[in-house]
Design an enzyme around this catalytic site. Structure first.
Site, PDB file in Angstrom:
ATOM      1  N   LYS A  14      -8.334  13.968 -33.549  1.00 42.54           N
ATOM      2  CA  LYS A  14      -7.049  14.146 -32.853  1.00 42.54           C
ATOM      3  C   LYS A  14      -5.889  14.313 -33.854  1.00 42.54           C
ATOM      4  O   LYS A  14      -5.038  15.167 -33.665  1.00 42.54           O
ATOM      5  CB  LYS A  14      -6.754  12.943 -31.932  1.00 42.54           C
ATOM      6  CG  LYS A  14      -7.820  12.710 -30.862  1.00 42.54           C
ATOM      7  CD  LYS A  14      -7.399  11.633 -29.869  1.00 42.54           C
ATOM      8  CE  LYS A  14      -7.306  10.228 -30.450  1.00 42.54           C
ATOM      9  NZ  LYS A  14      -8.591   9.663 -30.925  1.00 42.54           N
ATOM     10  N   ARG A  89      -4.115   5.400 -23.154  1.00 41.39           N
ATOM     11  CA  ARG A  89      -5.452   4.844 -23.409  1.00 41.39           C
ATOM     12  C   ARG A  89      -5.946   4.001 -22.243  1.00 41.39           C
ATOM     13  O   ARG A  89      -7.051   3.452 -22.316  1.00 41.39           O
ATOM     14  CB  ARG A  89      -5.408   3.979 -24.651  1.00 41.39           C
ATOM     15  CG  ARG A  89      -5.995   4.662 -25.904  1.00 41.39           C
ATOM     16  CD  ARG A  89      -5.717   3.716 -27.034  1.00 41.39           C
ATOM     17  NE  ARG A  89      -6.555   3.789 -28.165  1.00 41.39           N
ATOM     18  CZ  ARG A  89      -6.196   4.350 -29.324  1.00 41.39           C
ATOM     19  NH1 ARG A  89      -5.080   5.013 -29.439  1.00 41.39           N
ATOM     20  NH2 ARG A  89      -6.981   4.255 -30.358  1.00 41.39           N
ATOM     21  N   ARG A 128     -13.179   8.290 -43.548  1.00 39.19           N
ATOM     22  CA  ARG A 128     -11.710   8.183 -43.543  1.00 39.19           C
ATOM     23  C   ARG A 128     -11.270   6.851 -44.151  1.00 39.19           C
ATOM     24  O   ARG A 128     -10.274   6.772 -44.849  1.00 39.19           O
ATOM     25  CB  ARG A 128     -11.202   8.309 -42.095  1.00 39.19           C
ATOM     26  CG  ARG A 128      -9.694   8.243 -41.959  1.00 39.19           C
ATOM     27  CD  ARG A 128      -9.255   8.581 -40.544  1.00 39.19           C
ATOM     28  NE  ARG A 128      -9.587   7.537 -39.588  1.00 39.19           N
ATOM     29  CZ  ARG A 128      -9.399   7.636 -38.270  1.00 39.19           C
ATOM     30  NH1 ARG A 128      -8.913   8.745 -37.758  1.00 39.19           N
ATOM     31  NH2 ARG A 128      -9.706   6.642 -37.458  1.00 39.19           N
ATOM     32  N   ARG A 134      -6.955   1.929 -43.896  1.00 42.40           N
ATOM     33  CA  ARG A 134      -6.912   1.237 -42.599  1.00 42.40           C
ATOM     34  C   ARG A 134      -8.040   0.219 -42.516  1.00 42.40           C
ATOM     35  O   ARG A 134      -9.208   0.585 -42.619  1.00 42.40           O
ATOM     36  CB  ARG A 134      -7.048   2.249 -41.452  1.00 42.40           C
ATOM     37  CG  ARG A 134      -5.820   3.083 -41.236  1.00 42.40           C
ATOM     38  CD  ARG A 134      -6.018   4.113 -40.143  1.00 42.40           C
ATOM     39  NE  ARG A 134      -6.481   3.559 -38.868  1.00 42.40           N
ATOM     40  CZ  ARG A 134      -6.554   4.262 -37.750  1.00 42.40           C
ATOM     41  NH1 ARG A 134      -6.185   5.534 -37.735  1.00 42.40           N
ATOM     42  NH2 ARG A 134      -6.989   3.719 -36.639  1.00 42.40           N
ATOM     43  N   ARG A 146     -13.994  -0.588 -31.410  1.00 45.04           N
ATOM     44  CA  ARG A 146     -13.087   0.489 -30.983  1.00 45.04           C
ATOM     45  C   ARG A 146     -13.805   1.508 -30.114  1.00 45.04           C
ATOM     46  O   ARG A 146     -13.243   1.994 -29.126  1.00 45.04           O
ATOM     47  CB  ARG A 146     -12.470   1.160 -32.209  1.00 45.04           C
ATOM     48  CG  ARG A 146     -11.360   0.307 -32.808  1.00 45.04           C
ATOM     49  CD  ARG A 146     -11.116   0.648 -34.247  1.00 45.04           C
ATOM     50  NE  ARG A 146     -10.485   1.923 -34.430  1.00 45.04           N
ATOM     51  CZ  ARG A 146     -10.566   2.646 -35.552  1.00 45.04           C
ATOM     52  NH1 ARG A 146     -11.279   2.198 -36.568  1.00 45.04           N
ATOM     53  NH2 ARG A 146      -9.948   3.783 -35.654  1.00 45.04           N
TER      54      ARG A 146
HETATM   55  P1  AMP Z   1      -5.290   4.929 -33.442  1.00 43.68           P
HETATM   56  O1  AMP Z   1      -4.613   5.313 -34.706  1.00 43.68           O
HETATM   57  O2  AMP Z   1      -4.888   5.812 -32.287  1.00 43.68           O
HETATM   58  O3  AMP Z   1      -6.790   4.832 -33.581  1.00 43.68           O
HETATM   59  O4  AMP Z   1      -4.778   3.473 -33.060  1.00 43.68           O
HETATM   60  C1  AMP Z   1      -5.001   2.348 -33.912  1.00 43.68           C
HETATM   61  C2  AMP Z   1      -4.886   1.065 -33.109  1.00 43.68           C
HETATM   62  O5  AMP Z   1      -3.553   0.946 -32.562  1.00 43.68           O
HETATM   63  C3  AMP Z   1      -5.808   0.955 -31.903  1.00 43.68           C
HETATM   64  O6  AMP Z   1      -7.099   0.484 -32.251  1.00 43.68           O
HETATM   65  C4  AMP Z   1      -5.047  -0.041 -31.030  1.00 43.68           C
HETATM   66  O7  AMP Z   1      -5.178  -1.365 -31.509  1.00 43.68           O
HETATM   67  C5  AMP Z   1      -3.592   0.388 -31.262  1.00 43.68           C
HETATM   68  N1  AMP Z   1      -3.176   1.429 -30.278  1.00 43.68           N
HETATM   69  C6  AMP Z   1      -2.821   2.714 -30.565  1.00 43.68           C
HETATM   70  N2  AMP Z   1      -2.493   3.386 -29.450  1.00 43.68           N
HETATM   71  C7  AMP Z   1      -2.664   2.513 -28.422  1.00 43.68           C
HETATM   72  C8  AMP Z   1      -2.508   2.620 -27.014  1.00 43.68           C
HETATM   73  N3  AMP Z   1      -2.125   3.757 -26.424  1.00 43.68           N
HETATM   74  N4  AMP Z   1      -2.768   1.505 -26.268  1.00 43.68           N
HETATM   75  C9  AMP Z   1      -3.141   0.335 -26.841  1.00 43.68           C
HETATM   76  N5  AMP Z   1      -3.324   0.186 -28.157  1.00 43.68           N
HETATM   77  C10 AMP Z   1      -3.088   1.248 -28.956  1.00 43.68           C
END
Ligand code: AMP
Length: 190
Positions: A14, A89, A128, A134, A146
């Site tokens: 993404k 999400r 990554r 991260r 996740r």
């Molecule tokens: P990402 O970079 O999109 O994988 O997000 C990293 C982390 O941020 C996720 O594992 C969640 O803990 C939190 N997070 C990001 N976007 C959301 C969302 N829309 N709803 C809830 N938690 C989120």
């Protein structure tokens, strides 16, 4: 104006595809993961709150995420449109997003889902993790959490857009430019 939800599990591509879409269509990238990481880096109250959820690979509570997105949309009024990456999400987030956009006389053009098999996702996330720094990319247990959270809590969001006739799935394995071309073909039909 396009408002696109780029959807898919962690590691689906993404972020990579968002960068290319921004360059081509001049859209505003709204990645909730990036916003949370920015808050974390700056040590804000919101960052502190999100930290434990992020480090465990669990979702940050809906009201926190929704408030943050509301602020971002409100402060980006003259945008040509948004790419929502990592948001919504949950179905509650999707409903809140529809309501927010409606209040600005806007709506979602469509959701584009990147479809990638689980074993490839895991390989990509670990790769990554070598450079992203991260913590949630570097640990098998966190990666598995996740993906599980995605399947249980996030996948229903696809049905939400499917019911509105706004869902399209694209195979997310192969050349980045080829996948990008397939995404653009969908967008150009909006
Ligand atoms: P990402 O970079 O999109 O994988 O997000 C990293 C982390 O941020 C996720 O594992 C969640 O803990 C939190 N997070 C990001 N976007 C959301 C969302 N829309 N709803 C809830 N938690 C989120």
């Amino acid at each position: 104006m396009y408002n696109i939800v780029l959807f898919g599990p962690p590691g689906a591509g993404k972020g990579t595809q968002s960068e290319k879409l921004i360059a081509k269509y001049g859209l505003t990238h709204l990645s909730t993961g990036d916003l949370f990481r920015k808050h974390l880096g700056e040590g804000t109250e919101l960052g502190q709150l999100a930290k434990k959820y992020m480090n465990e690979g669990r979702l940050v509570p809906d009201e926190v995420v929704i408030g943050m997105v509301e602020d971002k949309i409100a402060e980006t009024k003259d945008s040509k449109g948004f790419i929502f990456d990592g948001f919504p999400r949950t179905t509650a987030q999707a409903e809140a997003l529809d309501a927010m956009l409606k209040s600005h006389q806007l709506q979602i053009s469509g959701m584009i889902a990147l479809d990638v098999p689980e074993d490839i996702l895991k390989e990509r996330i670990k790769e990554r993790g070598k450079t992203s720094g991260r913590v949630d990319d570097q640990d098998d247990e966190k990666i598995n959490t996740r993906i599980k959270v995605y399947l249980e809590e996030t996948l229903p969001v696809a049905d939400y857009y499917e019911k509105q006739g706004k869902f399209k799935s694209i195979y997310g394995v192969g050349e980045i430019d080829e996948i990008f071309g397939n995404i653009c073909a969908v967008i150009d039909q909006y």
